[in-house]
Design a protein around this motif. Structure first.
Motif, PDB file in Angstrom:
ATOM      1  N   MET A  38       0.860  -1.165   0.000  1.00  0.00           N
ATOM      2  CA  MET A  38       0.000   0.000   0.000  1.00  0.00           C
ATOM      3  C   MET A  38       0.902   1.222   0.000  1.00  0.00           C
ATOM      4  O   MET A  38       1.790   1.349   0.818  1.00  0.00           O
ATOM      5  N   HIS A  84      -3.750   1.160  -2.979  1.00  0.00           N
ATOM      6  CA  HIS A  84      -3.069  -0.121  -3.080  1.00  0.00           C
ATOM      7  C   HIS A  84      -2.238  -0.214  -4.351  1.00  0.00           C
ATOM      8  O   HIS A  84      -1.763  -1.264  -4.699  1.00  0.00           O
ATOM      9  N   HIS A 114      -7.897  -4.702  -4.168  1.00  0.00           N
ATOM     10  CA  HIS A 114      -7.739  -5.938  -3.412  1.00  0.00           C
ATOM     11  C   HIS A 114      -6.514  -5.830  -2.518  1.00  0.00           C
ATOM     12  O   HIS A 114      -5.482  -5.327  -2.929  1.00  0.00           O
ATOM     13  N   GLU A 115      -6.622  -6.329  -1.301  1.00  0.00           N
ATOM     14  CA  GLU A 115      -5.464  -6.358  -0.410  1.00  0.00           C
ATOM     15  C   GLU A 115      -4.396  -7.282  -0.990  1.00  0.00           C
ATOM     16  O   GLU A 115      -3.237  -6.968  -0.989  1.00  0.00           O
ATOM     17  N   ASP A 116      -4.820  -8.440  -1.455  1.00  0.00           N
ATOM     18  CA  ASP A 116      -3.919  -9.422  -2.046  1.00  0.00           C
ATOM     19  C   ASP A 116      -4.009  -9.264  -3.553  1.00  0.00           C
ATOM     20  O   ASP A 116      -5.038  -9.545  -4.153  1.00  0.00           O
ATOM     21  N   SER A 157      -3.702  -3.191  -8.183  1.00  0.00           N
ATOM     22  CA  SER A 157      -4.367  -3.982  -7.157  1.00  0.00           C
ATOM     23  C   SER A 157      -5.883  -4.004  -7.292  1.00  0.00           C
ATOM     24  O   SER A 157      -6.531  -4.880  -6.757  1.00  0.00           O
TER      25      SER A 157
END
Length: 56
Positions: A1, A7, A14-16, A11
Motif C-alpha cells: 500500500m 493499493h 484488493h489487499e492481495d 491492485s
C-alpha cells in the motif's frame, strides 16, 4: 500500500494482488468447462503424436 487507501494501480482495490485472489470467484460450471476444454486439447495433442505411419 503506497498511501492511505491506495493499493497501487494494479491492485484494483484488493489487499492481495495475486491472480488467485482476483479470480477466486470461479464457479463450478466455469471450472468444469475449462477442464473439459483442456482435456479435449490434451486428447487432440496425444492423437497427433500417435498417428500411425501410412503403410507403403
Amino acid at each position: 500500500m503506497t498511501a492511505a487507501g491506495d493499493h497501487g494501480p494494479m491492485s484494483l482495490g484488493h489487499e492481495d494482488g495475486s491472480v488467485q485472489a482476483r479470480y477466486s470467484h470461479i464457479t463450478a460450471r466455469m471450472s468444469s468447462r475449462l477442464m473439459d476444454e483442456l482435456t479435449e486439447q490434451w486428447k487432440e495433442s496425444l492423437a497427433a503424436l500417435f498417428v500411425p505411419k501410412q503403410l507403403e
